[in-house]
Write an enzyme that holds these catalytic residues in place. Sequence first.
Site, PDB file in Angstrom:
ATOM      1  N   LYS A  44       0.840  -1.211   0.000  1.00  0.00           N
ATOM      2  CA  LYS A  44       0.000   0.000   0.000  1.00  0.00           C
ATOM      3  C   LYS A  44       0.868   1.252   0.000  1.00  0.00           C
ATOM      4  CE  LYS A  44      -1.523   1.577   4.086  1.00  0.00           C
ATOM      5  NZ  LYS A  44      -1.301   2.978   4.450  1.00  0.00           N
ATOM      6  N   ASN A  45       1.887   1.264   0.862  1.00  0.00           N
ATOM      7  CA  ASN A  45       2.672   2.492   1.027  1.00  0.00           C
ATOM      8  C   ASN A  45       3.551   2.806  -0.182  1.00  0.00           C
ATOM      9  OD1 ASN A  45       1.471   2.904   3.427  1.00  0.00           O
ATOM     10  ND2 ASN A  45       3.266   2.448   4.706  1.00  0.00           N
ATOM     11  N   CYS A 140      -3.463  12.830  13.526  1.00  0.00           N
ATOM     12  CA  CYS A 140      -4.277  11.613  13.503  1.00  0.00           C
ATOM     13  C   CYS A 140      -4.030  10.815  14.767  1.00  0.00           C
ATOM     14  CB  CYS A 140      -4.051  10.808  12.248  1.00  0.00           C
ATOM     15  SG  CYS A 140      -2.658   9.746  12.311  1.00  0.00           S
ATOM     16  N   ARG A 145       1.914  14.516  13.515  1.00  0.00           N
ATOM     17  CA  ARG A 145       2.340  14.293  12.137  1.00  0.00           C
ATOM     18  C   ARG A 145       2.353  15.542  11.261  1.00  0.00           C
ATOM     19  NH1 ARG A 145       0.017   8.697  10.081  1.00  0.00           N
ATOM     20  NH2 ARG A 145       1.889   8.807   8.819  1.00  0.00           N
ATOM     21  N   ASP A 330       5.489   0.278  11.801  1.00  0.00           N
ATOM     22  CA  ASP A 330       4.241  -0.324  11.321  1.00  0.00           C
ATOM     23  C   ASP A 330       4.099  -1.799  11.716  1.00  0.00           C
ATOM     24  OD1 ASP A 330       3.489   2.059  10.242  1.00  0.00           O
ATOM     25  OD2 ASP A 330       3.819   1.505   8.153  1.00  0.00           O
ATOM     26  N   ARG A 422      -8.279  -0.356   5.231  1.00  0.00           N
ATOM     27  CA  ARG A 422      -7.378   0.619   4.622  1.00  0.00           C
ATOM     28  C   ARG A 422      -6.074  -0.057   4.191  1.00  0.00           C
ATOM     29  NH1 ARG A 422      -5.488   4.081   8.390  1.00  0.00           N
ATOM     30  NH2 ARG A 422      -4.237   4.628   6.614  1.00  0.00           N
TER      31      ARG A 422
HETATM   32  C1  UD1 Z   1       4.966   6.670   6.316  1.00  0.00           C
HETATM   33  C2  UD1 Z   1       4.053   5.479   6.202  1.00  0.00           C
HETATM   34  C3  UD1 Z   1       3.622   4.994   7.581  1.00  0.00           C
HETATM   35  C4  UD1 Z   1       4.842   4.733   8.467  1.00  0.00           C
HETATM   36  C5  UD1 Z   1       5.745   5.947   8.482  1.00  0.00           C
HETATM   37  C6  UD1 Z   1       7.046   5.693   9.227  1.00  0.00           C
HETATM   38  C7  UD1 Z   1       2.899   5.872   4.136  1.00  0.00           C
HETATM   39  C8  UD1 Z   1       1.611   6.185   3.455  1.00  0.00           C
HETATM   40  N1  UD1 Z   1       2.872   5.855   5.449  1.00  0.00           N
HETATM   41  O1  UD1 Z   1       4.217   7.726   6.897  1.00  0.00           O
HETATM   42  O2  UD1 Z   1       2.874   3.786   7.409  1.00  0.00           O
HETATM   43  O3  UD1 Z   1       4.404   4.453   9.777  1.00  0.00           O
HETATM   44  O4  UD1 Z   1       6.097   6.335   7.134  1.00  0.00           O
HETATM   45  O5  UD1 Z   1       7.696   4.606   8.707  1.00  0.00           O
HETATM   46  O6  UD1 Z   1       3.898   5.607   3.502  1.00  0.00           O
HETATM   47  N2  UD1 Z   1       7.625  14.294  10.596  1.00  0.00           N
HETATM   48  C9  UD1 Z   1       7.833  15.628  10.893  1.00  0.00           C
HETATM   49  N3  UD1 Z   1       7.748  16.543   9.889  1.00  0.00           N
HETATM   50  C10 UD1 Z   1       7.461  16.187   8.604  1.00  0.00           C
HETATM   51  C11 UD1 Z   1       7.259  14.832   8.304  1.00  0.00           C
HETATM   52  C12 UD1 Z   1       7.350  13.903   9.318  1.00  0.00           C
HETATM   53  O7  UD1 Z   1       8.097  15.981  12.035  1.00  0.00           O
HETATM   54  O8  UD1 Z   1       7.376  17.071   7.740  1.00  0.00           O
HETATM   55  C13 UD1 Z   1       7.726  13.283  11.658  1.00  0.00           C
HETATM   56  C14 UD1 Z   1       6.398  12.521  11.872  1.00  0.00           C
HETATM   57  O9  UD1 Z   1       5.532  13.228  12.721  1.00  0.00           O
HETATM   58  C15 UD1 Z   1       6.907  11.226  12.457  1.00  0.00           C
HETATM   59  C16 UD1 Z   1       8.234  11.023  11.743  1.00  0.00           C
HETATM   60  O10 UD1 Z   1       8.632  12.286  11.242  1.00  0.00           O
HETATM   61  O11 UD1 Z   1       7.119  11.391  13.830  1.00  0.00           O
HETATM   62  C17 UD1 Z   1       8.208  10.032  10.607  1.00  0.00           C
HETATM   63  O12 UD1 Z   1       7.128  10.354   9.741  1.00  0.00           O
HETATM   64  P1  UD1 Z   1       7.143  10.023   8.195  1.00  0.00           P
HETATM   65  O13 UD1 Z   1       8.300   9.148   7.882  1.00  0.00           O
HETATM   66  O14 UD1 Z   1       6.993  11.277   7.434  1.00  0.00           O
HETATM   67  O15 UD1 Z   1       5.814   9.179   8.034  1.00  0.00           O
HETATM   68  P2  UD1 Z   1       4.780   9.207   6.841  1.00  0.00           P
HETATM   69  O16 UD1 Z   1       5.484   9.422   5.544  1.00  0.00           O
HETATM   70  O17 UD1 Z   1       3.648  10.100   7.192  1.00  0.00           O
END
Ligand code: UD1
Length: 463
Positions: A44-45, A140, A145, A330, A422
């Site tokens: 999915k991701n 969420c 996030r 995850d 999902r």
């Molecule tokens: C993706 C995955 C999710 C997985 C996560 C971490 C998808 C659709 N989802 O989510 O299943 O759990 O990676 O492996 O691919 N952060 C910030 N600022 C930002 C972006 C992120 O502070 O601009 C923080 C987030 O709050 C979190 C951490 O960085 O604490 C990691 O998040 P991130 O790797 O961005 O996760 P997603 O891409 O949202």
Amino acid sequence: MPEKNEAKIINLEQAVEIKSSELDKIKVKGGNPLNGKIKISGAKNSALKLMCASLLTAKPIQIENMPVNLRDIKTLAILLRHLGVTLAMREDGVCILRAGNIKSTCAPYDLVRKMRASVLVLGPLLSRFGYAKVSLPGGCAIGSRPVDAHIKGLEAMGADISIEEGYIIANAPNGLKGCTYKSPVVSVGATENIMMAATLAKGTTILENAAQEPEISDLGNMLIKMGAKIEGLGTNTIKITGVPVLSGATHSVLPDRIEAGTWAIAAIMTDGNVELENIKKDTLGSLEEKLIEAGAEIEKSDNSIKVRRKTKNIKAVDITTMPHPGFPTDLQAQFMSMMTLADGTSTTKETIFENRFMHVPELNRMGANISVSGNTATIQGTKSLKGAEVMATDLRASVALVLAGMMAEGETIINRIYHLERGYEQIVKKLGACGIDIEKVNIANQKEDNNNASKNKDSCINL
Ligand code: UD1
């Protein structure tokens, strides 16, 4: 009617509506081992990002091995159609997208709030059209996030970005420019958004402190097929040299390592014997050594992995979640579910998300003995779990409860299973075929639950 030999096209709007009941439940009777073969779906991701990448070209993109039955995939498909992408999703797992006639560069709140990954349309839209307006996804269940690292990266490439009324408004009328950008956090989404944007920027972008997840490499590999120039995939420094235009491509989604890991854990928990098919030798990643520590025997061949328990009891194993190649957040809830039945005490440290222990009180209601202090949970293994009615809070927490239910004495009822839909394709069918006593209970018309659901609706249903 579809023509002979042609896979049926899925009616997206209808499919989402039919599956969208927040009231349906899953009933699991514990005690049966997970025995048999499970075909692992496309990730999915990865699939979500590959779909977003179709916005970078006017030419057709064909994506195969798509997990077409997932709600998140359908939600994104509806958003892409809203933008003007022509899209056909077929039941045989093929999705054909063409962004030849984009009508809008605005991703509205109503569509983005349903799934955070929708923010991944920002980089491609801005890069190709010089303008994008994308709703901020909001927090969420598992944490706040933010998307600051996405925004700072695009600003570093020359975009003018403001936040107005909950929307990210991004302008780059003369196109984006390559730059060196060091992300303040290791972020999967920021790495992907910036990498996609950089493919059409002028000059070279060096993305430092990049995330290294296999899904990012999968996206990068499809972009390369489309004509992008990318080096360093799978490392923490990715170099992208912009090209004026990208072409179409055909790409197959990599296998879902989280789904594979979930069923591997289930096999060990239930003392079963499972063969995970349609995967690669390295699909389980860092989970593999933790499974072996817990007592697993793992046998790998070219496109399948067999997992079973070697030891009489499950051994207590400590884990700490980390960005790839570390232990994936995850799989944290599922691993903890297994540890509730381990011989001894283990700890689980969550370092990625600040609020990802929502499954703990639910597992404790089933007889687990888990205490949480800060970002560490201590799990005192117990001899057995007891079936109970529990509440799914997010995608991975939900499946952790299904795993616990598979081991519990009696019946476990998991509420709010729309979370599961999902991210887990045909979960009831896949587990049922391997001997698990599991069924979906459709109670969408029950008035009492209807009231509860509207009272307790959580802030978002996405991950
Ligand atoms: C993706 C995955 C999710 C997985 C996560 C971490 C998808 C659709 N989802 O989510 O299943 O759990 O990676 O492996 O691919 N952060 C910030 N600022 C930002 C972006 C992120 O502070 O601009 C923080 C987030 O709050 C979190 C951490 O960085 O604490 C990691 O998040 P991130 O790797 O961005 O996760 P997603 O891409 O949202």
